[in-house]
Design a protein around this motif. Sequence first.
Motif, PDB file in Angstrom:
ATOM      1  N   LEU A   5       8.966 -43.321 -18.229  1.00 32.15           N
ATOM      2  CA  LEU A   5      10.014 -43.571 -17.251  1.00 32.15           C
ATOM      3  C   LEU A   5       9.505 -43.590 -15.815  1.00 32.15           C
ATOM      4  O   LEU A   5      10.260 -43.912 -14.896  1.00 32.15           O
ATOM      5  CB  LEU A   5      11.098 -42.493 -17.367  1.00 32.15           C
ATOM      6  N   ILE A   6       8.240 -43.242 -15.603  1.00 30.25           N
ATOM      7  CA  ILE A   6       7.747 -43.051 -14.243  1.00 30.25           C
ATOM      8  C   ILE A   6       6.511 -43.915 -13.988  1.00 30.25           C
ATOM      9  O   ILE A   6       5.802 -44.287 -14.923  1.00 30.25           O
ATOM     10  CB  ILE A   6       7.402 -41.563 -13.996  1.00 30.25           C
ATOM     11  N   PRO A   7       6.241 -44.261 -12.730  1.00 29.02           N
ATOM     12  CA  PRO A   7       5.062 -45.067 -12.421  1.00 29.02           C
ATOM     13  C   PRO A   7       3.775 -44.312 -12.753  1.00 29.02           C
ATOM     14  O   PRO A   7       3.705 -43.090 -12.634  1.00 29.02           O
ATOM     15  CB  PRO A   7       5.180 -45.292 -10.909  1.00 29.02           C
ATOM     16  N   THR A   8       2.764 -45.043 -13.173  1.00 28.43           N
ATOM     17  CA  THR A   8       1.475 -44.408 -13.460  1.00 28.43           C
ATOM     18  C   THR A   8       0.714 -44.082 -12.180  1.00 28.43           C
ATOM     19  O   THR A   8      -0.213 -43.274 -12.206  1.00 28.43           O
ATOM     20  CB  THR A   8       0.619 -45.336 -14.336  1.00 28.43           C
ATOM     21  N   ASN A   9       1.094 -44.699 -11.073  1.00 24.12           N
ATOM     22  CA  ASN A   9       0.410 -44.497  -9.790  1.00 24.12           C
ATOM     23  C   ASN A   9       1.392 -44.122  -8.686  1.00 24.12           C
ATOM     24  O   ASN A   9       1.519 -44.834  -7.677  1.00 24.12           O
ATOM     25  CB  ASN A   9      -0.357 -45.749  -9.395  1.00 24.12           C
ATOM     26  N   PRO A  10       2.137 -43.011  -8.834  1.00 26.80           N
ATOM     27  CA  PRO A  10       3.183 -42.689  -7.852  1.00 26.80           C
ATOM     28  C   PRO A  10       2.671 -42.528  -6.430  1.00 26.80           C
ATOM     29  O   PRO A  10       3.380 -42.851  -5.473  1.00 26.80           O
ATOM     30  CB  PRO A  10       3.775 -41.378  -8.382  1.00 26.80           C
ATOM     31  N   ALA A  11       1.449 -42.052  -6.260  1.00 16.29           N
ATOM     32  CA  ALA A  11       0.922 -41.855  -4.909  1.00 16.29           C
ATOM     33  C   ALA A  11       0.807 -43.177  -4.153  1.00 16.29           C
ATOM     34  O   ALA A  11       0.975 -43.221  -2.932  1.00 16.29           O
ATOM     35  CB  ALA A  11      -0.437 -41.168  -4.973  1.00 16.29           C
ATOM     36  N   ASP A  12       0.527 -44.260  -4.873  1.00 16.27           N
ATOM     37  CA  ASP A  12       0.368 -45.567  -4.232  1.00 16.27           C
ATOM     38  C   ASP A  12       1.710 -46.201  -3.873  1.00 16.27           C
ATOM     39  O   ASP A  12       1.771 -47.072  -2.996  1.00 16.27           O
ATOM     40  CB  ASP A  12      -0.394 -46.523  -5.156  1.00 16.27           C
ATOM     41  N   LEU A  13       2.770 -45.778  -4.569  1.00 17.20           N
ATOM     42  CA  LEU A  13       4.062 -46.449  -4.418  1.00 17.20           C
ATOM     43  C   LEU A  13       5.097 -45.621  -3.670  1.00 17.20           C
ATOM     44  O   LEU A  13       6.154 -46.138  -3.299  1.00 17.20           O
ATOM     45  CB  LEU A  13       4.607 -46.812  -5.797  1.00 17.20           C
ATOM     46  N   PHE A  55      15.075 -31.042  -3.975  1.00 12.91           N
ATOM     47  CA  PHE A  55      16.171 -31.522  -4.813  1.00 12.91           C
ATOM     48  C   PHE A  55      15.714 -32.748  -5.595  1.00 12.91           C
ATOM     49  O   PHE A  55      15.159 -33.686  -5.019  1.00 12.91           O
ATOM     50  CB  PHE A  55      17.380 -31.881  -3.951  1.00 12.91           C
ATOM     51  N   SER A  56      15.952 -32.740  -6.901  1.00  8.78           N
ATOM     52  CA  SER A  56      15.510 -33.827  -7.784  1.00  8.78           C
ATOM     53  C   SER A  56      14.050 -34.176  -7.500  1.00  8.78           C
ATOM     54  O   SER A  56      13.729 -35.323  -7.124  1.00  8.78           O
ATOM     55  CB  SER A  56      16.394 -35.066  -7.623  1.00  8.78           C
ATOM     56  N   PRO A  57      13.145 -33.228  -7.675  1.00 12.03           N
ATOM     57  CA  PRO A  57      11.749 -33.487  -7.299  1.00 12.03           C
ATOM     58  C   PRO A  57      11.154 -34.670  -8.049  1.00 12.03           C
ATOM     59  O   PRO A  57      11.442 -34.897  -9.222  1.00 12.03           O
ATOM     60  CB  PRO A  57      11.044 -32.181  -7.668  1.00 12.03           C
ATOM     61  N   VAL A  58      10.324 -35.419  -7.328  1.00 12.55           N
ATOM     62  CA  VAL A  58       9.557 -36.503  -7.926  1.00 12.55           C
ATOM     63  C   VAL A  58       8.124 -36.017  -8.088  1.00 12.55           C
ATOM     64  O   VAL A  58       7.838 -34.832  -7.928  1.00 12.55           O
ATOM     65  CB  VAL A  58       9.644 -37.775  -7.062  1.00 12.55           C
ATOM     66  N   ALA A  59       7.204 -36.914  -8.415  1.00 17.85           N
ATOM     67  CA  ALA A  59       5.825 -36.526  -8.706  1.00 17.85           C
ATOM     68  C   ALA A  59       5.200 -35.734  -7.560  1.00 17.85           C
ATOM     69  O   ALA A  59       5.369 -36.076  -6.389  1.00 17.85           O
ATOM     70  CB  ALA A  59       5.000 -37.770  -9.004  1.00 17.85           C
ATOM     71  N   LEU A  60       4.478 -34.705  -7.914  1.00 17.12           N
ATOM     72  CA  LEU A  60       3.828 -33.843  -6.923  1.00 17.12           C
ATOM     73  C   LEU A  60       2.428 -34.377  -6.642  1.00 17.12           C
ATOM     74  O   LEU A  60       1.434 -33.923  -7.196  1.00 17.12           O
ATOM     75  CB  LEU A  60       3.776 -32.402  -7.440  1.00 17.12           C
ATOM     76  N   THR A  61       2.358 -35.357  -5.762  1.00 12.16           N
ATOM     77  CA  THR A  61       1.089 -35.971  -5.390  1.00 12.16           C
ATOM     78  C   THR A  61       0.418 -35.141  -4.292  1.00 12.16           C
ATOM     79  O   THR A  61       1.013 -34.216  -3.736  1.00 12.16           O
ATOM     80  CB  THR A  61       1.323 -37.399  -4.882  1.00 12.16           C
ATOM     81  N   GLU A  62      -0.810 -35.499  -3.956  1.00 16.61           N
ATOM     82  CA  GLU A  62      -1.506 -34.810  -2.870  1.00 16.61           C
ATOM     83  C   GLU A  62      -0.766 -35.009  -1.548  1.00 16.61           C
ATOM     84  O   GLU A  62      -0.672 -34.099  -0.724  1.00 16.61           O
ATOM     85  CB  GLU A  62      -2.946 -35.316  -2.756  1.00 16.61           C
ATOM     86  N   GLU A  63      -0.217 -36.212  -1.359  1.00 14.48           N
ATOM     87  CA  GLU A  63       0.548 -36.480  -0.144  1.00 14.48           C
ATOM     88  C   GLU A  63       1.825 -35.654  -0.094  1.00 14.48           C
ATOM     89  O   GLU A  63       2.243 -35.186   0.971  1.00 14.48           O
ATOM     90  CB  GLU A  63       0.881 -37.975  -0.068  1.00 14.48           C
ATOM     91  N   SER A 186       9.693 -50.782  -1.794  1.00 11.57           N
ATOM     92  CA  SER A 186       9.042 -51.471  -0.672  1.00 11.57           C
ATOM     93  C   SER A 186       7.527 -51.587  -0.832  1.00 11.57           C
ATOM     94  O   SER A 186       6.910 -52.459  -0.217  1.00 11.57           O
ATOM     95  CB  SER A 186       9.379 -50.760   0.649  1.00 11.57           C
ATOM     96  N   LYS A 187       6.917 -50.731  -1.659  1.00 13.79           N
ATOM     97  CA  LYS A 187       5.472 -50.810  -1.876  1.00 13.79           C
ATOM     98  C   LYS A 187       5.101 -51.489  -3.195  1.00 13.79           C
ATOM     99  O   LYS A 187       3.929 -51.560  -3.555  1.00 13.79           O
ATOM    100  CB  LYS A 187       4.852 -49.409  -1.818  1.00 13.79           C
TER     101      LYS A 187
END
Length: 272
Positions: A5-13, A55-63, A186-187
Amino acid sequence: MSAGLIPTNPADLMVIRNVTPNVTTFSVPFSRFGKLSIGGRGTLVRLTSGALAVFSPVALTEETKTKVAEQGGNVGYIVALDFEHHIFISEWAKQYPNAKIIGPEGLPEKRAKQTKDPKINDDKFAVVFTKNGKRDIKIGDEFDADFDYEYVDGHANKELVFNYRPDKVLIEADLLFNLPATEQYSKVPASQRPSGFLNKLFQSVQSTSGEATWSKRANWHLSKDRDSMGDSLKVIDKWDFTTLIPCHGDVLDGNGKEIFRKMFQWYLVGKK
C-alpha cells in the motif's frame, strides 16, 4: 500486506512542509487499488509544553527524523486517527518508545491479529476511545491544554478528530477528503500517476470545490450512524479553526472552517 500500500521510496516522494511554525505535514502519494490517487499525510504538532504529537504517521525517513529533531525531538504522542491510518505506528513507537499510542476502539485488536505483517507489531495503546463514555476519555493534562478532540464513532472508519487551539488547525483522516491530491503527488512523474475514468470520477466525488454535491452525498450516505455522526459534527463545528489538514488531498489553509461547514451542511443545518 501493508507493504503493497505504500511507496517503496517514500523519502524521494515525500513533501515536508511547515503549515505553521508548530505544525508540520509529511505528504506522500497513496493510491487505492493502484487506480485511485488519494494521497496520504502525517502531521506533526509541537505542543506548548515542547512535546510533539504525530497524527496518522507516515514513513519514518531520515528527513522525517531530522524534522522531528528540529522541533525538539520529544515525541510524546502517536495518534492513529482512525481504524485504517495505523501502518507506521510501530516504527515510530520503536524510534520514540516513551510516546503514548492513541487510537479508536477495535484497532489494538485488529493490529494484534496482523502477525504476518512485518510493519505491524502488537504495540500497547495508552488511550483507546470507545463509543460509550467517549467524552469522558482524556489523553492527559499536557495534551488537553492544547487540543479539542472528538471521537466520531458514527463514521465508518471510527474517526478521531483534533483541533490544535494555539494555531487554529483541525487535523483529520477520512472525515473529509479534499481531492485532487496535488501536493501529495507533486514529486511523482506524471507518467506514473493513476489516471483513467474511475480515477477522474473519484476525484470529482471527493472534491470540495463548487457546490460539492456529490461529496456531500458521499459524506451523508457512507456514515454508519447518521445521528451520532451529526452529533459529533456539531461538536466540531463549535471549535475555532481556520486551517483544516486532511489525510487525503490538499490542506485547506485559511478557509478550513468554511469548507467544513459546506461539506457537512446536511448534518449541521438539515438536508434540503
